[in-house]
Write an enzyme that holds these catalytic residues in place. Structure first.
Site, short mmCIF file in Angstrom:
data_model
loop_
_atom_site.label_atom_id
_atom_site.label_comp_id
_atom_site.label_asym_id
_atom_site.label_seq_id
_atom_site.Cartn_x
_atom_site.Cartn_y
_atom_site.Cartn_z
N GLY A 106 -43.23 -39.46 17.20
CA GLY A 106 -41.84 -39.79 16.86
C GLY A 106 -41.44 -39.26 15.50
O GLY A 106 -42.15 -38.48 14.86
N GLU A 107 -40.28 -39.73 15.03
CA GLU A 107 -39.71 -39.23 13.78
C GLU A 107 -40.61 -39.51 12.58
O GLU A 107 -40.80 -38.64 11.71
CB GLU A 107 -38.33 -39.87 13.56
CG GLU A 107 -37.62 -39.35 12.32
CD GLU A 107 -36.26 -39.99 12.14
OE1 GLU A 107 -35.65 -39.79 11.07
OE2 GLU A 107 -35.78 -40.69 13.06
N THR A 108 -41.17 -40.72 12.51
CA THR A 108 -42.02 -41.07 11.36
C THR A 108 -43.27 -40.20 11.32
O THR A 108 -43.67 -39.73 10.25
CB THR A 108 -42.42 -42.56 11.42
OG1 THR A 108 -41.23 -43.36 11.41
CG2 THR A 108 -43.27 -42.94 10.22
N THR A 146 -27.60 -28.27 6.70
CA THR A 146 -28.86 -28.94 6.97
C THR A 146 -28.61 -29.98 8.06
O THR A 146 -27.49 -30.13 8.55
CB THR A 146 -29.41 -29.64 5.71
OG1 THR A 146 -28.60 -30.81 5.43
CG2 THR A 146 -29.37 -28.71 4.50
N CYS A 147 -29.66 -30.73 8.42
CA CYS A 147 -29.48 -31.74 9.46
C CYS A 147 -28.54 -32.86 8.99
O CYS A 147 -27.93 -33.56 9.81
CB CYS A 147 -30.82 -32.32 9.89
SG CYS A 147 -31.76 -33.06 8.54
N GLU A 187 -34.66 -37.27 -2.78
CA GLU A 187 -35.61 -36.47 -2.00
C GLU A 187 -35.59 -35.02 -2.50
O GLU A 187 -34.54 -34.48 -2.84
CB GLU A 187 -35.31 -36.56 -0.50
CG GLU A 187 -33.92 -36.11 -0.10
CD GLU A 187 -33.89 -34.67 0.35
OE1 GLU A 187 -34.96 -34.04 0.37
OE2 GLU A 187 -32.80 -34.17 0.66
N PRO A 188 -36.76 -34.40 -2.57
CA PRO A 188 -36.86 -33.07 -3.21
C PRO A 188 -36.51 -31.89 -2.31
O PRO A 188 -36.23 -30.81 -2.81
CB PRO A 188 -38.34 -33.01 -3.61
CG PRO A 188 -39.05 -33.86 -2.60
CD PRO A 188 -38.08 -34.96 -2.24
N GLN A 189 -36.52 -32.07 -0.99
CA GLN A 189 -36.34 -30.92 -0.09
C GLN A 189 -34.97 -30.26 -0.23
O GLN A 189 -34.83 -29.06 -0.04
CB GLN A 189 -36.53 -31.35 1.37
CG GLN A 189 -37.96 -31.61 1.77
CD GLN A 189 -38.44 -32.99 1.34
OE1 GLN A 189 -37.63 -33.85 1.00
NE2 GLN A 189 -39.75 -33.20 1.34
N GLN A 208 -33.31 -26.22 -0.02
CA GLN A 208 -32.30 -25.85 0.98
C GLN A 208 -31.06 -25.25 0.31
O GLN A 208 -30.47 -24.30 0.82
CB GLN A 208 -31.93 -27.08 1.81
CG GLN A 208 -33.07 -27.55 2.71
CD GLN A 208 -32.82 -28.92 3.31
OE1 GLN A 208 -32.14 -29.77 2.71
NE2 GLN A 208 -33.34 -29.15 4.50
#
Length: 419
Positions: free
Chosen positions: A188-190, A48-49, A111-113, A117
């Site tokens: 942006g990222e947010t 992942t990232c 965090e659920p993601q 993954q």
């Protein structure tokens, strides 16, 4: 042996993580290489990232061999990679995977993601026949543990990022987001995170407004939305039920007059607004308008800080669950030795049975009385099955190995009276 080797956001900067990432286009070849070149019997690659990790069932492969394989596969010097690597074996590997799947090892706690993954990584391994009995059991058990952590603790119930908090507040105001339109100002990222959360919640429409429309269009295309320039805001603001703004503009982008016009066009249907920018993107006076719910980054930060404390407490509860479930998995792992022993013991016994039975049948075929042949079968088979255990017990008695005799008594349920 179970082995986990990897790097993550805690141990390596992004420029190192980028070099060892396994994208969808190379992960299948990588799994094949792990088995054929690095000596892994089974393997799963999670990339992942924020992390790249290998989970493997190995016999002779060492951490050095696996790290050398990663370096060779990605064409980077091993010395560049080694300082950032971590490794876990057996019990620690089991615990680590459960923590990862449960969100306890994530950049954003809980965090659920990450669970999705991990499941995707496992499915790739299954589809390429790279996983087997060991990793199948480990990953399925970890998924069950992650679900238990979500159910039995509050680890994921409180938003701890600004974007997540903003979307969570929107859900409280609009119970069902599937009929709402969101206008996101910035790219942006947010804003990207906010768009991702909104998309996952089933938002009906997403509009991205940005000074550079090409950047807005690239982001909007990911979420089935459309892009506009900042100069087009007055024409589209009335469409928005939710507005989230996060730009680097030194001056407000949304003024009171523009919002008043939008409210009039909407026949005063409420608008939920979140101003994440510093300096602000939305004039303070907008918050005084009827039918506008305006939150600033300070409002969200207060909620987030409270929620971080809540998640830390939940993480302690989750750690207790994981400790117990690690023990349960290791007990299953130990039982594999018993299964192998039992299979070998049964094979021995069945071989002896077949041999003696064949001799008894030949006796009957040669005219021997069947009753005598059956007596021969019972006597010979009993002696054959008991010879080795009895010899070992006599040897243990001669050597004063009382603990071995006690084990035999318990194993065969003999029930010796020791008085």
């Amino acid at each position: 042996m179970l082995l986990n080797l990897g790097i993550n956001h805690k141990t390596a900067p992004v420029d190192i993580r980028e070099k060892v990432a396994f994208g969808p286009d190379i992960v299948v070849a990588a799994l094949r290489g792990l088995r054929e070149q690095a000596g892994a019997e089974e393997a799963v690659i999670l990339s992942t990232c924020n992390r790249t990790e290998i989970y493997a069932s190995v016999n002779d492969s060492s951490v050095d061999a696996l790290s050398e394989w990663i370096s060779d596969f990605h064409g980077i010097d091993k010395s560049q990679l080694t300082p950032y690597l971590y490794a876990h074996t057996d019990k620690d590997c089991v615990t680590h995977l459960m923590r990862v799947a449960s969100g306890l090892d994530s950049l954003v706690l809980g965090e659920p993601q990450i669970l999705g993954q991990v499941k995707d990584a496992y499915q790739v391994s299954v589809s390429t026949k790279s996983s087997g009995k060991m990793l199948d059991r480990l990953f399925q058990h970890s998924f069950s543990v992650a679900k238990q952590v979500r159910t039995d603790t509050a680890i994921g119930s409180s938003p701890v990022s600004v974007a997540f908090a903003a979307v969570n507040l929107a859900k409280q105001i609009f119970a069902d987001l599937s009929e709402q339109t969101a206008l996101l100002i910035g790219a942006g990222e947010t804003i990207e995170l906010a768009a991702r959360h909104l998309h996952q919640q089933g938002i009906k429409h997403i509009i991205i407004a940005n000074r550079t429309i090409e950047k807005a269009a690239a982001l909007a295309s990911e979420f089935e939305g459309y892009a506009i320039g900042l100069q087009d805001l007055p024409a589209h603001l009335a469409e928005a039920d939710i507005v989230i703004a996060s730009t680097a503009s030194p001056l407000p982008i949304l003024g009171k007059g523009m919002v008043e016009s939008a409210l009039k066009a909407r026949k005063h249907q409420p608008i939920f607004m979140v101003d994440i920018a510093v300096p602000r993107d939305i004039e303070t006076e907008v918050g005084k308008l009827d039918d506008v719910y305006l939150y600033t980054v300070d409002d969200l930060e207060t909620v987030i800080e409270e929620n971080k404390q809540s998640r830390l407490l939940a993480a302690e509860e989750a750690a207790e669950i994981i400790e117990q479930q690690t023990h349960n998995f290791l007990e299953w792992l130990k039982s594999l030795d018993a299964v192998s022993l039992i299979q070998s013991f049964r094979t021995q016994a069945e071989s002896a049975r077949d041999e003696v039975l064949e001799r008894a049948i030949r006796q009957v075929e040669n005219g021997k009385n069947p009753q005598e042949a059956l007596q021969f079968l019972a006597h010979t088979l009993t002696n054959r099955l008991l010879h080795t255990p009895c010899a070992k017990m006599r040897e243990a008695g001669s050597n004063g190995q009382s603990e071995l005799l006690d084990a035999a008594d318990k194993l065969f349920a003999i029930g010796v009276d020791k008085k």
